[in-house]
Design a protein around this motif. Structure first.
Motif, PDB file in Angstrom:
ATOM      1  N   UNK A  58       0.826  -1.199   0.000  1.00 50.48           N
ATOM      2  CA  UNK A  58       0.000   0.000   0.000  1.00 50.48           C
ATOM      3  C   UNK A  58       0.864   1.254   0.000  1.00 50.48           C
ATOM      4  N   UNK A  59       0.292   2.312  -0.516  1.00 50.89           N
ATOM      5  CA  UNK A  59       0.860   3.639  -0.420  1.00 50.89           C
ATOM      6  C   UNK A  59      -0.180   4.519   0.245  1.00 50.89           C
ATOM      7  N   UNK A  60       0.237   5.686   0.745  1.00 56.34           N
ATOM      8  CA  UNK A  60      -0.696   6.506   1.510  1.00 56.34           C
ATOM      9  C   UNK A  60      -0.410   7.980   1.299  1.00 56.34           C
ATOM     10  N   UNK A  61      -1.413   8.783   1.561  1.00 58.96           N
ATOM     11  CA  UNK A  61      -1.278  10.230   1.671  1.00 58.96           C
ATOM     12  C   UNK A  61      -2.094  10.650   2.882  1.00 58.96           C
ATOM     13  N   UNK A  62      -1.554  11.609   3.622  1.00 59.47           N
ATOM     14  CA  UNK A  62      -2.098  11.921   4.942  1.00 59.47           C
ATOM     15  C   UNK A  62      -2.202  13.431   5.120  1.00 59.47           C
ATOM     16  N   UNK A  63      -3.333  13.869   5.676  1.00 59.02           N
ATOM     17  CA  UNK A  63      -3.500  15.260   6.078  1.00 59.02           C
ATOM     18  C   UNK A  63      -3.683  15.270   7.595  1.00 59.02           C
ATOM     19  N   UNK A  64      -2.804  15.918   8.360  1.00 55.96           N
ATOM     20  CA  UNK A  64      -2.868  15.836   9.822  1.00 55.96           C
ATOM     21  C   UNK A  64      -4.074  16.551  10.400  1.00 55.96           C
ATOM     22  N   UNK A  65      -4.445  16.127  11.570  1.00 55.46           N
ATOM     23  CA  UNK A  65      -5.521  16.792  12.308  1.00 55.46           C
ATOM     24  C   UNK A  65      -5.040  18.158  12.784  1.00 55.46           C
ATOM     25  N   UNK A  66      -6.000  19.023  13.049  1.00 59.09           N
ATOM     26  CA  UNK A  66      -5.708  20.319  13.654  1.00 59.09           C
ATOM     27  C   UNK A  66      -6.047  20.176  15.137  1.00 59.09           C
ATOM     28  N   UNK A  67      -5.012  20.067  15.951  1.00 58.17           N
ATOM     29  CA  UNK A  67      -5.244  19.715  17.347  1.00 58.17           C
ATOM     30  C   UNK A  67      -5.711  18.272  17.412  1.00 58.17           C
ATOM     31  N   UNK A  68      -6.909  18.074  17.945  1.00 59.22           N
ATOM     32  CA  UNK A  68      -7.484  16.727  17.988  1.00 59.22           C
ATOM     33  C   UNK A  68      -8.688  16.623  17.062  1.00 59.22           C
TER      34      UNK A  68
END
Length: 310
Positions: A58-68
């Motif tokens: 698998x490959x992935x792309x991620x957008x982080x959370x803002x705080x929680x």
């Protein structure tokens, strides 16, 4: 071509039971692409990476959370979908490329819309601008935090302004909301006096449908999240493109009947021997032009927004 995508608002990916639930879902449904919303993660730890090894590759792309709050993750099998471009934003992430065995370029967009009403206009405007800047077939999936019609909600009051805003976005982006099989609502507040809403869905455009002729959107059983997972599946049968598709809500808009009648009249005047399929094709084009030009927000709910969006 065959296709299998799953979208799920997991409501937090940091706990072991959530990782186990995703692995179980992947083993049961065997998707090639996975959209996850509300990871509530700022980064990936080795534990999370090991827990997500439910695909052989698998490959992935991620957008982080803002705080929680928030956080998006898209995972795909690189042997099934070849990515030529990936883009990450706060409320949506996109991968653009082509499927194995297919040459057409398409974009797959994982969406987590804002729950705050004041942010929805900017969100839909940002997504619409992004779609217009890339000439590919589109498939959007995720938790839009919005619904199209009163039929998509039971309990509590309706937000007519947000409904009109979502409709306007779908119309301007030329997207299609496929029927949902297996149920009518993808989220519930699980209270004694419950509210049910269809917040989660897939939206595709005509170009995507032309290449995947037997698309089905399915509601999967609820498990560890208050959101049901949604699957988008194409069985791989090639019956040709669908000749005509129409949103039910369009038929309720002022002027719709006149557009249809006038279109049929003009087509018959030009050629009185047209068959039913030709008439339907011409009428579909007339409806699309009408919806594109119509000030869909002019009914007094939010009369000044169209210029800002479009």
């Amino acid at each position: 071509m065959e296709l299998s995508i799953i979208s799920w608002n997991i409501r937090g990916l940091g706990k072991l039971e959530k990782l186990v639930a995703i692995r179980r879902l992947v083993l049961q449904e065997k998707p090639k692409i996975l959209f996850i919303q509300e990871t509530k993660l700022n980064n990936f730890t080795p534990v999370i990476l090991r827990g997500l090894r439910c695909f052989q590759k698998f490959e992935k792309i991620f957008s982080p959370a803002v705080g929680s709050s928030g956080g998006l993750l898209t995972i795909w099998d690189p042997e099934f979908f070849t990515v030529t471009e990936s883009l990450s934003f706060r409320r949506f992430i996109a991968i653009i490329g082509h499927f194995r065995g297919g040459q057409f370029m398409c974009g797959l967009v994982n969406v987590y819309g804002p729950s705050t009403d004041t942010e929805k206009l900017d969100f839909f405007r940002e997504v619409l601008e992004f779609l217009r800047n890339h000439r590919v077939a589109w498939c959007l999936g995720g938790d839009f935090n919005a619904y199209i019609s009163c039929e998509e909600k039971i309990g509590s009051a309706f937000n007519l302004a947000n409904m009109e805003l979502f409709r306007a976005f779908i119309s301007e982006a030329n997207l299609i909301d496929l029927p949902l099989k297996g149920g009518g609502f993808a989220w519930s507040n699980n209270k004694e006096v419950a509210t049910f809403v269809r917040l989660d869905k897939f939206l595709v455009d005509d170009n995507f449908l032309v290449n995947f002729h037997e698309l089905n959107q399915n509601l999967l059983p609820k498990s560890i999240s208050d959101h049901n997972a949604i699957s988008l599946v194409n069985k791989g049968s090639a019956w040709g493109p669908k000749p005509f598709k129409l949103f039910n809500y369009l038929m309720e808009l002022d002027g719709f009947e006149e557009v249809v009648v006038e279109s049929l009249k003009q087509q018959k005047q030009r050629n009185n021997r047209l068959g039913i399929l030709s008439l339907l094709k011409g009428t579909k084009s007339a409806i699309r032009v009408w919806t594109g030009k119509r000030n869909i927000l002019q009914n007094g709910v939010i009369p000044q927004l169209e210029a800002k969006i479009f």
